[in-house]
Design a protein around this motif. Structure first.
Motif, PDB file in Angstrom:
ATOM      1  N   ALA A 135       0.845  -1.205   0.000  1.00  0.00           N
ATOM      2  CA  ALA A 135       0.000   0.000   0.000  1.00  0.00           C
ATOM      3  C   ALA A 135       0.874   1.246   0.000  1.00  0.00           C
ATOM      4  O   ALA A 135       0.604   2.223  -0.711  1.00  0.00           O
ATOM      5  N   THR A 136       1.929   1.234   0.787  1.00  0.00           N
ATOM      6  CA  THR A 136       2.826   2.388   0.834  1.00  0.00           C
ATOM      7  C   THR A 136       3.529   2.582  -0.516  1.00  0.00           C
ATOM      8  O   THR A 136       3.569   3.696  -1.048  1.00  0.00           O
ATOM      9  N   TYR A 137       4.038   1.509  -1.111  1.00  0.00           N
ATOM     10  CA  TYR A 137       4.705   1.668  -2.413  1.00  0.00           C
ATOM     11  C   TYR A 137       3.715   2.064  -3.505  1.00  0.00           C
ATOM     12  O   TYR A 137       4.069   2.779  -4.454  1.00  0.00           O
ATOM     13  N   ASN A 138       2.467   1.637  -3.349  1.00  0.00           N
ATOM     14  CA  ASN A 138       1.441   2.059  -4.300  1.00  0.00           C
ATOM     15  C   ASN A 138       1.283   3.578  -4.290  1.00  0.00           C
ATOM     16  O   ASN A 138       1.187   4.217  -5.341  1.00  0.00           O
ATOM     17  N   ALA A 139       1.292   4.182  -3.100  1.00  0.00           N
ATOM     18  CA  ALA A 139       1.119   5.637  -3.009  1.00  0.00           C
ATOM     19  C   ALA A 139       2.216   6.355  -3.798  1.00  0.00           C
ATOM     20  O   ALA A 139       1.945   7.285  -4.568  1.00  0.00           O
ATOM     21  N   PHE A 140       3.458   5.892  -3.629  1.00  0.00           N
ATOM     22  CA  PHE A 140       4.562   6.609  -4.277  1.00  0.00           C
ATOM     23  C   PHE A 140       4.679   6.266  -5.759  1.00  0.00           C
ATOM     24  O   PHE A 140       5.236   7.035  -6.542  1.00  0.00           O
ATOM     25  N   ASP A 141       4.108   5.147  -6.142  1.00  0.00           N
ATOM     26  CA  ASP A 141       4.006   4.839  -7.562  1.00  0.00           C
ATOM     27  C   ASP A 141       3.031   5.824  -8.222  1.00  0.00           C
ATOM     28  O   ASP A 141       3.270   6.294  -9.337  1.00  0.00           O
ATOM     29  N   LEU A 142       1.959   6.152  -7.512  1.00  0.00           N
ATOM     30  CA  LEU A 142       0.993   7.115  -8.061  1.00  0.00           C
ATOM     31  C   LEU A 142       1.637   8.487  -8.244  1.00  0.00           C
ATOM     32  O   LEU A 142       1.401   9.167  -9.242  1.00  0.00           O
ATOM     33  N   VAL A 143       2.451   8.890  -7.260  1.00  0.00           N
ATOM     34  CA  VAL A 143       3.148  10.184  -7.374  1.00  0.00           C
ATOM     35  C   VAL A 143       3.902  10.231  -8.704  1.00  0.00           C
ATOM     36  O   VAL A 143       3.822  11.196  -9.465  1.00  0.00           O
TER      37      VAL A 143
END
Ligand code: 5CA
Ligand code: ZN
Length: 409
Positions: free
Chosen positions: A57-65
């Motif tokens: 979930a955390t890596y997903n957020a920064f992938d969206l960035v």
């Protein structure tokens, strides 16, 4: 270290939107203005167990960035570390009677597979703590020589009082800091420290533990925060756009990192925005390797769950929210994936122009992925109820969902 293969990011018609994102340091939303090459550092795993849904979930957020930035035609310079030597990794290796190097390699390999399956964009530089040691040692020597660090029984500590901005990332009071320091790898009760919060920069070699040549510091191994500072400064330099991680990294990790960098360069803060993802829980408690209440990405994959559904499950919560993983979350994601795939499987459909803009706007607005999913849901419902005559619209939707959210339909 090598990272993992990149999935292709389709180009979209129209123009991307500039990202506004919540910054922990200022407590408000900041409009980032990264220039032609956006720079992001995301704290990587400590590889002693498999990737769980919280990590994902955390890596997903920064992938969206990154996907929002790429959509604005910027390049992205992305750096991630692997904490491939640290107390929890060494303790797990002892507990399981395995070689710590082999454990780290095995779990890092599994992480790469999980990231690839989830279509997370790879970092340009993927750097292990061990390989960063030659760059860490001179930084610790400089901190010591400038009086920002001191020695205690052979170990070297950073003096938080050396940084006039200390506290400026997390904004926490001293009592909370002390409590979190004890919970998150610090040693506030060790006698002889100048300030209980002072974190270790260099740990002198311990019997039975790995150690490296530390020049004038003597043999030992690096502390946790200086690892990320050394890697970030080496590959991105000061004042990069975003430092990211889960909310449990705001203090002490990102606070201490900003302080180390301040003492080294005179500048504060190291990143223009400190961005933190909420914690994912299971059965009412934060998913954590130390507690063992985990749902692994690799277990779900092995059970035949489509990684696109896992990704949709992650996207169905706002990145800053704390949320609970349940079977229902996954069932909802599987149902959504099926609806979306049916909707894009026809050659024509309702116009996709407005939808692409809605998804762009949602993500540019502090990565509001749930709003982006709702927009696609509306288009898919329209397609199912009435269809449409726009040739190629389903293809545009497919590409938008892939380019902006990493979901392959
Ligand atoms: N190696 C350090 C960072 S330099 C580290 O924290 N590693 S970790 O493996 O413990 O965590 C990797 C990332 O996942 C961190 O950003 C952490 O904040 C995040 N994370 C860990 N547990 C959860 C959780 N339950 N929910 C959301 N994110 C989590
Ligand atoms: Zn880090």
């Amino acid at each position: 270290m090598h990272a993992w293969p990149a999935s292709e990011v389709p180009a979209l018609p129209g123009k991307g939107r500039d990202l506004r994102i919540h910054d922990t340091a200022t407590g408000g939303s900041v409009a980032l203005d990264p220039g032609p090459v956006a720079r992001i550092y995301v704290c990587g795993i400590t590889p002693y167990d498999a990737t769980h849904i919280g990590h994902a979930a955390t890596y997903n957020a920064f992938d969206l960035v990154q996907r929002v930035w790429l959509d604005t035609k910027r390049q992205v310079h992305y750096v991630q570390n692997v904490t491939d030597v640290d107390d929890p990794l060494l303790e797990r290796a002892v507990r399981d009677n395995v070689d710590w190097v082999a454990l780290a390699e095995q779990e890092t390999a599994l992480f790469r597979e999980d990231m690839t399956a989830l279509r997370m964009l790879p970092p340009r530089h993927y750097i292990g703590a061990v390989e960063a040691i030659p760059g860490i040692v001179p930084l610790v020597e400089r901190l010591r020589d400038s009086g920002a660090a001191y020695e205690l029984e052979g170990d070297v500590y950073f003096s938080v009082e050396a940084d006039p901005h200390f506290g400026g990332v997390s904004g926490l009071d001293a009592a909370t800091m002390r409590q979190l320091s004890a919970e998150r790898g610090g040693d506030p009760d060790r006698p002889g420290k100048k300030n209980p919060l002072d974190p270790m920069l260099w740990m002198a070699a311990r019997e039975g533990e790995p150690s490296w040549d530390g020049g004038s510091l003597g043999r030992g191994r690096p502390g946790w925060h200086i690892e990320c500072v050394a890697i970030a400064l080496d590959h991105l330099g000061m004042g990069f756009d975003v430092q990211g991680g889960g909310s449990d990294l705001a203090f002490p990790h990102h606070e201490m990192g900003a302080s180390h960098a301040q003492a080294l360069t005179g500048e504060f803060p190291m990143a223009k925005a400190y961005v933190h993802a909420g914690m994912v829980a299971l059965d009412g408690e934060k998913m954590s390797k130390s507690k063992g209440n985990l749902v692994f990405v690799s277990t779900l994959r092995r059970a035949g769950v489509d990684p696109a559904a896992i990704r949709l499950a992650l996207l169905s919560h706002h990145y800053r929210a704390d949320w609970e993983w349940t079977d229902q979350v996954l069932q909802d994601a599987l149902a959504r994936l099926e609806r979306w795939r049916a909707a894009v499987s026809r050659p024509d459909g309702p116009s996709a122009e407005a939808l692409v803009e809605e998804v762009r706007e949602a993500l540019a607005n502090d990565l509001d992925a749930p709003a982006a999913l709702a927009a696609v849901d509306r288009w898919a419902a329209l397609q199912q109820e009435r269809g449409g005559t726009d040739e190629g619209a389903p293809g545009v939707v497919s590409r938008a969902v892939d380019a902006l959210m990493g979901v392959a339909l």
